[in-house]
Each structure stands twice: as C-alpha cells, then as structure tokens.
Design a protein around this motif. Structure first.
Motif, PDB file in Angstrom:
ATOM      1  N   VAL A   1      80.801  81.015 -14.806  1.00 53.80           N
ATOM      2  CA  VAL A   1      82.162  81.529 -14.812  1.00 53.80           C
ATOM      3  C   VAL A   1      82.743  81.705 -13.406  1.00 53.80           C
ATOM      4  O   VAL A   1      83.957  81.688 -13.219  1.00 53.80           O
ATOM      5  N   HIS A   2      81.881  81.834 -12.404  1.00 56.20           N
ATOM      6  CA  HIS A   2      82.397  82.023 -11.048  1.00 56.20           C
ATOM      7  C   HIS A   2      82.884  80.711 -10.421  1.00 56.20           C
ATOM      8  O   HIS A   2      83.656  80.735  -9.459  1.00 56.20           O
ATOM      9  N   LEU A   3      82.432  79.575 -10.959  1.00 60.46           N
ATOM     10  CA  LEU A   3      82.876  78.282 -10.420  1.00 60.46           C
ATOM     11  C   LEU A   3      84.371  78.048 -10.636  1.00 60.46           C
ATOM     12  O   LEU A   3      85.087  77.744  -9.679  1.00 60.46           O
TER      13      LEU A   3
ATOM     14  N   PRO B   1      77.611  83.835 -17.282  1.00 60.28           N
ATOM     15  CA  PRO B   1      77.835  84.580 -16.034  1.00 60.28           C
ATOM     16  C   PRO B   1      77.596  83.741 -14.780  1.00 60.28           C
ATOM     17  O   PRO B   1      78.156  84.039 -13.728  1.00 60.28           O
TER      18      PRO B   1
ATOM     19  N   ILE C   1      86.657  80.207 -11.203  1.00 59.45           N
ATOM     20  CA  ILE C   1      87.399  81.231 -10.462  1.00 59.45           C
ATOM     21  C   ILE C   1      87.578  80.804  -9.013  1.00 59.45           C
ATOM     22  O   ILE C   1      88.686  80.825  -8.466  1.00 59.45           O
ATOM     23  N   GLY C   2      86.476  80.389  -8.392  1.00 59.98           N
ATOM     24  CA  GLY C   2      86.555  79.990  -6.992  1.00 59.98           C
ATOM     25  C   GLY C   2      87.287  78.677  -6.771  1.00 59.98           C
ATOM     26  O   GLY C   2      88.187  78.582  -5.938  1.00 59.98           O
TER      27      GLY C   2
ATOM     28  N   ALA D   1      82.657  76.881 -18.783  1.00 51.82           N
ATOM     29  CA  ALA D   1      82.626  78.335 -18.901  1.00 51.82           C
ATOM     30  C   ALA D   1      83.136  78.778 -20.270  1.00 51.82           C
ATOM     31  O   ALA D   1      82.630  79.744 -20.853  1.00 51.82           O
TER      32      ALA D   1
ATOM     33  N   SER E   1      84.496  72.928 -14.667  1.00 50.82           N
ATOM     34  CA  SER E   1      83.737  74.180 -14.764  1.00 50.82           C
ATOM     35  C   SER E   1      84.430  75.178 -15.681  1.00 50.82           C
ATOM     36  O   SER E   1      83.763  75.988 -16.343  1.00 50.82           O
TER      37      SER E   1
ATOM     38  N   GLY F   1      89.689  87.222 -15.455  1.00 50.89           N
ATOM     39  CA  GLY F   1      88.622  87.865 -14.704  1.00 50.89           C
ATOM     40  C   GLY F   1      88.587  89.366 -14.928  1.00 50.89           C
ATOM     41  O   GLY F   1      87.514  89.961 -15.045  1.00 50.89           O
TER      42      GLY F   1
END
Length: 480
Positions: free
Chosen positions: A26-28, A23, A30-31, A69, A65, A132
């Motif tokens: 996983v945002h790396l 968690p 995406i961004g 992930a 990343s 996502g």
C-alpha cells in the motif's frame, strides 16, 4: 502449540497470505502516485521541464501498485477482522484511487492534459490523502490524526486510582481497563481479529468466528484464558508477542472474574474471594501516578529499629517491610489486621522514627490513634481511608513536615479540617473523595493547596457506542 485443526485450508491460507501483503504494497501507490502528481504540477514551469519524462514512469508504476494494493486489501478485509463500515469506506476510496490513476495515466500518455494539467493530479492527491487517513484509522484508531492536537497520542488510558478495592466495580474498575490496555487494539471498535470484539459486553460473551471465548463460571475451559496462558512464542498466544503482555496479577484477576461468573455490575466485596486472590486484588488498590518512589524516602539516615519491636508487630498480623536495602526506613501495613483499633497503635510507638509509609485503611482507629501517628516524624505516605478519623484528629498531623501523600477517602473530615494542614508545604497528593468536603468547597481547597494534587474523584470514562445499547442476556450466561 499450533493445532492441525486450526490450520486453514489451502485456498483460504493463500487468500490470507496475499491479504497480509497489503501493508507492504500500500505504500508504493502512495509514494509513486504522489510523486507523479508533484512532478506533473512542477513540470508546467519551464525551469522544471526536465521532470516531464519522469511523470509517465512514476505514474505507470503507481497505477500498477494501486491495483495490486486494491486486490490485496480486498483479501485482507474479507477476513472480517476490521470494522465493516470503516473498511468499506477505505476500500471504495482505494478503488477510486486505482481507477483515477488508470484514467490519469491514459490521459497523460495520449497528451490529453495540456489544458487541465493541474486538475487530475490535484484530484488524485486528495483521494490518496483520504484513503490513507481511513487506512490509518483502521489500524490506529479514528482519532489517530487529530490526537496530535489534543495531546492524546497515547489513547490507551492509564489505570485510574482505586482507593478501596473492595468497593470497586469489578468490571468497570478492574477488568474493563485491563482489557482496554491489553486487548482493544486487536479486538476493539476498529479492528476485530477473528471477528472477536471485546469493548462491548454482549460481543465479549458472544465470542468470535470460532465460537464462544468466555465460559462464565469455568475459567479453565475458557478459550480466552487458554490463549493467555500459552507460551509467548505460540502463534495462538494472546496478546501477540509484540504487544504489551498481561502481568501475572492481571492474568490471575481475569481468571478469577471468569470463574466467579463474569459479572458486569457487582462490586469486589460481593464476589467470593479465595485466599490466593486477596493479595492479587490488593495489588490493584491505590494505583497512583507516583513515578519516582525514591522521593518518598527521607534523605537523612535513621537508626535501625529493634528486631523485637518489628516481630511484635508481625505477631499481631501487621505487615512490616523495609522500603529499600539502602536505608532503615520501614513500611507498616494493617491490611491483614484491619480489625485492630487504637490500642494496637502502642505497638507502633517504638519504631515511630523508622516508619515512612503507613497504611491504616479500613481499620477501626479513631482520633485517639492520631497522637501516635504524629510521632512518626519521617512519615511520607499515610493512608487513612475508611477510618473514623475526623477533623479533630487530623489536626495532629500539622507537624509531619515530611508528609507527601495523604489518603482520606471515605472519612468524615471536612474542608475546615483539611485547611488545618495547608502549611504542609511538601504535600503532593491529597485524596478527599467521599469525604465531608464536596462540591463548591473543592475549588477553595485546591486554591489553598496550590502545589498539591487534590484528588476529588469524578474520573471520566470515555463513552463507547456500545454503552447506549441495551442488552438482555440470559441469566445462565451472565449470572448476577
């Protein structure tokens, strides 16, 4: 109270540790990947050409990343705590994102995207979006995104009203809603911590990866009860300390349900009820949505009732309580004196002006008692469910201008009798389930009471996939 035997072995512990980093990581991708895609698309225009050097940098770290992930996501999914089908789809979409990001980076580095500069970033944006969404469905439920359009963001249902707790189905009306509110987020259709699922009866009895959690007939030995009773700070406590906790009454009724054999079909009245569980069960009765109870206390003052009159009522087994410290108004409850009938109403007469909440549920009163009730001019809440009151007696309530809530469930009153009360402009809640008023008459009734919440029953319970599964359990496991 972490027990040594419950601690995982080193390799398993490390796998779980790195899996829990998913968690965070996983945002790396995406961004960073979305940023690289937008930079790529914008840099095609001369006015944004200054963004071109940033594309390669953000794309490289987004690719790294994404791979990280994927690895941590695989380790997290291997715990078996999530729905396998949904987790598998999320996993393969994540792998697709990682593979496409690698290809994208290589193509961009070797300047192979000049002609189709929009194709690769557009594809990656779509893949990241789908991945996502699937990840969000795993943690928040499959309808998390669409619930915003249906005003159903809070997918945890409220406890539906239980007019008569003794007639309630123990599992469907009491236990299942409790589990749904407090347990399904971790042990439901989308997530099963410890491989334990609680939204299906067969899975509930089967238990999780460590074995059976519920032992029918032996609540104290059931792991579920042990976990619930642990200190909140204990790592094995259920629910986790950051989640909504079970109240004392909820824990008590859960313990009672397991101790009486874990039935899924019986009603409350069919199960043995020790004295200590009776007040707990009553606490689940008549759960309403009345949020501001102060609105049910008249604003004007009233003289204090004579203590001798209150003591006389209490000596007959009738509960008399003050509704607040600031007023002299009283609540009178016959729940522990249900065998009393019309003759007992004479004890109520001396304190009629002080009574604002009166509960006569399942008593033996008839229309004869209504003349006394009519003198309770400050009455705001009246519960007559399960009594022998008819239309004739109901007419006596016409003068109760303060009445806000009237419960007539399981009585023989008809629509004609109910319409005699339509001039009670302050009436906010009217319960008419299982009365002589039914079907097509309900529409006319609701039109005659435009400012009143007319409750006719018929509560809708969401259909779960498990509801269509036939399970034949051994009689020793699910005693009836």
């Amino acid at each position: 109270m972490a027990r040594q035997k419950d601690r995982p072995k080193a390799p398993l512990f490390m796998s779980e540790f790195f899996g829990h980093l998913h968690p965070v990581l996983v945002h790396l991708p995406i961004g960073l990947l979305l940023l690289a895609c937008f930079f790529q698309l914008l840099s095609a225009y001369d006015r944004y050409r200054y963004l071109r050097p940033a594309v390669r940098f953000t794309l490289f770290w987004g690719m790294i990343s994404a791979v990280a992930a994927c690895i941590t996501g695989y380790l997290l999914a291997s715990s078996g705590d999530y729905d396998e089908s949904l987790a598998s789809r999320h996993q393969w979409m994540g792998i697709s994102v990682a593979i496409i990001s690698i290809i994208y980076y290589a193509a961009y580095r070797h300047q192979l995207l000049q002609r189709f500069h929009w194709g690769m970033p557009s594809l990656l944006i779509v893949l990241v979006g789908i991945t996502g969404h699937l990840g969000g469905s795993l943690t928040h439920g499959s309808d998390y995104l669409t619930s915003a359009f249906t005003n159903a963001l809070d997918t945890v249902p409220a406890q539906k009203p239980i007019p008569n707790i003794q007639e309630a189905a123990v599992y469907a009306d009491i236990i299942q809603p409790l589990l749904q509110r407090k347990c399904y987020s971790c042990h439901g259709p989308n997530k099963q911590k410890g491989k334990f699922r609680m939204d299906a009866t067969d899975a509930l009895l089967k238990g999780g990866k460590d074995g059976v959690v519920i032992e029918p007939g032996n609540a104290d030995a059931s792991e579920l009860i042990k976990r619930v009773l642990l200190e909140k700070s204990d790592e094995h406590h259920m629910p986790p300390k950051e989640k909504p906790q079970l109240s004392e009454n909820e824990m008590a009724v859960l313990h009672w349900w397991i101790a009486t054999g874990v039935t899924f079909t019986k009603r409350t009245k069919e199960l043995p009820q020790p004295e200590k569980i009776k007040p707990v069960l009553r606490s689940f009765q008549q759960v309403t949505t009345m949020k501001n109870m102060s609105a049910y206390v008249p604003a004007g003052p009233v003289v204090k009732a004579d203590q001798k009159d209150i003591d006389l009522l209490r000596s007959k087994g009738i509960i008399v309580l003050p509704v607040s410290r600031e007023t002299n108004y009283l609540e009178v409850n016959f729940v522990t004196a249900s065998r009393l009938g019309d003759s007992a109403m004479r004890y109520l007469q001396p304190i009629a002006k002080q009574v604002v909440w009166l509960r006569l549920s399942d008593t033996r009163i008839t229309n004869a008692a209504m003349t006394v009730i009519a003198t309770c001019v400050n009455l705001t809440r009246l519960q007559l469910e399960g009594t022998q009151v008819t239309d004739k007696g109901l007419a006596a309530l016409k003068g109760l201008d303060q009445l806000r809530s009237l419960n007539l469930v399981n009585t023989s009153v008809t629509t004609a009798g109910l319409l005699s009360l339509k001039n009670l402009s302050g009436l906010q809640h009217l319960y008419v389930f299982k009365t002589g008023s039914a079907g097509k008459e309900w529409m006319a009734l609701k039109k005659s009471f435009p400012k009143t919440d007319v409750d006719t029953g018929g509560y809708i319970v969401p259909l779960l996939p498990s509801d269509t599964t036939l399970v034949k359990a051994p009689a020793a496991i699910v005693p009836e």
